[in-house]
Motif scaffolding. Structure first.
Motif, short mmCIF file in Angstrom:
data_model
loop_
_atom_site.label_atom_id
_atom_site.label_comp_id
_atom_site.label_asym_id
_atom_site.label_seq_id
_atom_site.Cartn_x
_atom_site.Cartn_y
_atom_site.Cartn_z
N GLU A 1 0.45 -0.58 11.07
CA GLU A 1 1.33 -0.10 10.02
C GLU A 1 0.88 1.27 9.52
O GLU A 1 1.68 2.18 9.35
N ALA A 2 -0.41 1.39 9.29
CA ALA A 2 -0.95 2.65 8.77
C ALA A 2 -0.73 3.79 9.76
O ALA A 2 -0.32 4.89 9.38
N LEU A 3 -1.00 3.55 11.03
CA LEU A 3 -0.90 4.61 12.03
C LEU A 3 0.54 5.05 12.25
O LEU A 3 0.81 6.23 12.47
N THR A 4 1.48 4.10 12.23
CA THR A 4 2.86 4.43 12.58
C THR A 4 3.65 5.07 11.44
O THR A 4 4.60 5.82 11.70
N MET A 5 3.27 4.82 10.20
CA MET A 5 4.09 5.29 9.08
C MET A 5 3.50 6.44 8.29
O MET A 5 4.23 7.21 7.66
N SER A 6 2.20 6.59 8.28
CA SER A 6 1.53 7.44 7.29
C SER A 6 1.51 8.92 7.66
O SER A 6 1.40 9.28 8.83
N ASP A 7 1.56 9.75 6.63
CA ASP A 7 1.22 11.16 6.79
C ASP A 7 -0.30 11.31 6.77
O ASP A 7 -0.87 12.07 7.55
N ARG A 8 -0.93 10.59 5.84
CA ARG A 8 -2.40 10.54 5.79
C ARG A 8 -2.84 9.13 5.44
O ARG A 8 -2.10 8.36 4.82
N ILE A 9 -4.07 8.82 5.82
CA ILE A 9 -4.65 7.49 5.60
C ILE A 9 -6.00 7.65 4.93
O ILE A 9 -6.78 8.54 5.29
N ALA A 10 -6.27 6.78 3.95
CA ALA A 10 -7.62 6.66 3.38
C ALA A 10 -8.18 5.31 3.82
O ALA A 10 -7.62 4.27 3.46
N VAL A 11 -9.25 5.32 4.60
CA VAL A 11 -9.88 4.07 5.03
C VAL A 11 -10.94 3.69 4.00
O VAL A 11 -11.81 4.49 3.68
N MET A 12 -10.84 2.45 3.50
CA MET A 12 -11.72 2.00 2.42
C MET A 12 -12.58 0.84 2.87
O MET A 12 -12.19 0.02 3.71
N SER A 13 -13.77 0.77 2.27
CA SER A 13 -14.68 -0.36 2.49
C SER A 13 -15.65 -0.41 1.32
O SER A 13 -16.16 0.63 0.88
N GLY A 14 -15.89 -1.61 0.81
CA GLY A 14 -16.87 -1.78 -0.25
C GLY A 14 -16.60 -0.96 -1.49
O GLY A 14 -17.54 -0.51 -2.15
N GLY A 15 -15.32 -0.76 -1.82
CA GLY A 15 -14.97 -0.03 -3.03
C GLY A 15 -15.04 1.47 -2.90
O GLY A 15 -14.90 2.19 -3.89
N ARG A 16 -15.25 1.96 -1.70
CA ARG A 16 -15.35 3.41 -1.47
C ARG A 16 -14.35 3.87 -0.41
O ARG A 16 -13.92 3.07 0.43
N ILE A 17 -13.99 5.14 -0.46
CA ILE A 17 -13.19 5.75 0.59
C ILE A 17 -14.15 6.37 1.60
O ILE A 17 -14.96 7.23 1.26
N LEU A 18 -14.06 5.91 2.85
CA LEU A 18 -14.97 6.39 3.88
C LEU A 18 -14.45 7.62 4.61
O LEU A 18 -15.22 8.46 5.04
#
Length: 355
Positions: free
Chosen positions: A203-220
């Motif tokens: 979903e993220a790859l097909t629709m987004s202009d940009r993506i923020a990947v998150m883990s453990g409460g942080r943006i990686l």
């Protein structure tokens, strides 16, 4: 003059509970989302993406930090005072009301004049392609049609930002793919900033202009779908977005040295030392054993997917990898289990990761 973003989070922290039992759901998150952008918060359950969405919506307040919408600090404003609307997993429609009545409801609650409510409702019904169902109760609609009603109702007041909290998760696979296209179409036609929360990488790859990947409460990592997929900056991002082979190597003098002494020139500079290399399965190919620059591997088994096959192999050092190759039109199988083959890849496919 600096750009005014649709939404900004500045050093946002959110703790639930107090003292020793406090849980930090967001850990000093900063992000700037552009106007008219389809921006996705992507990550596994518990990574903080929904918490960040709730801070933007005003359902929760940050423990510290600031939330801005269109340049205005809204950290202390209640949800009904913010120029945003939210579409949830459960569409929260009124089953006893018609499609048109559901869409009109929010406008009526805002005290909009009746002619405006009627005109805007008709416009939204056309936008989501439910013209023939405006008089039908939402309890009589399919899941995809109900989702369109929820979107139309959220878009009707012309919010500056639309927040979407995993709105496709309840749909079956085929309908989910159809609605991905519908969501992108609606975002482009309205020009409204969409902030979309999902754990689904496709979903993220097909629709987004940009993506923020998150883990453990942080943006990686933040980037375009192509940047995130092709140039992950950490092992977590590479592993979470698509399938990836991780291979240990040593970098020396601009080359990666793999088990068996195979050397591959790196396309980008990297400091000398032991590293983890990431290579996507589709960037690898099977070649005859002993070919220059190819890793030696033993075939385990292959999984047939119709359009392609995934060949599972084991390298000399015991590392297990997968090579994705297109299926032959004549139906011929790939290498037999136990066969020793070479695995090659272009230098540009090699990503040196931060562990």
């Amino acid at each position: 003059m600096s750009e005014t973003h649709a939404v900004e989070a500045r050093n946002a922290v959110k703790d639930f509970g107090q003292g020793d039992v406090a849980v930090r759901a967001l850990d000093n998150v900063s992000v700037a989302i552009r106007k008219g952008e389809f921006f996705t918060l992507l990550g596994p359950s518990g990574c903080g993406k929904t918490t960040l969405l709730r801070l933007i919506a005003g359902f929760d307040s940050p423990t510290s930090g600031t939330i801005l919408i269109d340049g205005e600090d809204v950290s202390d404003l209640p949800p009904n005072k913010r120029p945003v609307n939210t579409v949830f997993q459960s569409y929260a429609l009124f089953p006893h009301l018609t499609v048109a009545q559901n869409i009109a409801f929010g406008l009526e609650m805002l005290g909009r004049p009746k002619p405006e409510v009627t005109a805007r409702t008709e416009e939204m019904v056309r936008l989501v392609r439910l013209d023939q169902m405006a008089g039908r109760k939402t309890s009589q609609l399919s899941g995809g049609q109900q989702q369109r009603v929820a979107l139309a109702r959220a878009l009707a007041p012309r919010p500056k930002v639309l927040l979407l909290d995993e709105p496709l998760s309840a749909l079956d696979l085929k309908l989910r793919k159809e609605m991905q296209g519908e969501l992108k179409r609606l975002q482009l036609e309205t020009g409204i900033t969409f902030i979309f929360v999902t754990h689904d990488q496709e979903e993220a790859l097909t629709m987004s202009d940009r993506i923020a990947v998150m883990s453990g409460g942080r943006i990686l990592q933040i980037g375009t779908p192509r940047e995130i997929y092709a140039h992950p900056t950490s092992r977590f991002v590479a592993d979470f977005i698509g399938e990836t082979n991780f291979i240990g190597a040593r970098v020396r003098g601009g080359k990666a040295i793999f088990g068996g002494g195979v050397e591959v020139a790196l396309a980008a500079a990297s400091p000398d030392g032991d590293v983890t290399i990431a290579i996507r399965p589709e960037h690898m190919r099977l070649v005859p054993q002993g070919m220059a620059g190819a890793l030696s591997a033993t075939v385990g088994h292959a999984v047939y997917f119709g359009t392609d096959s995934h060949v599972h192999l084991k390298l000399i050092d015991g590392t297990e990898i997968v090579v994705r190759q297109q299926s032959d039109p004549d139906g011929a199988g790939g290498p037999k289990p136990g066969a020793v083959v070479g695995v090659s890849f272009p230098p540009a496919a090699v990503q040196v990761l931060e562990d």
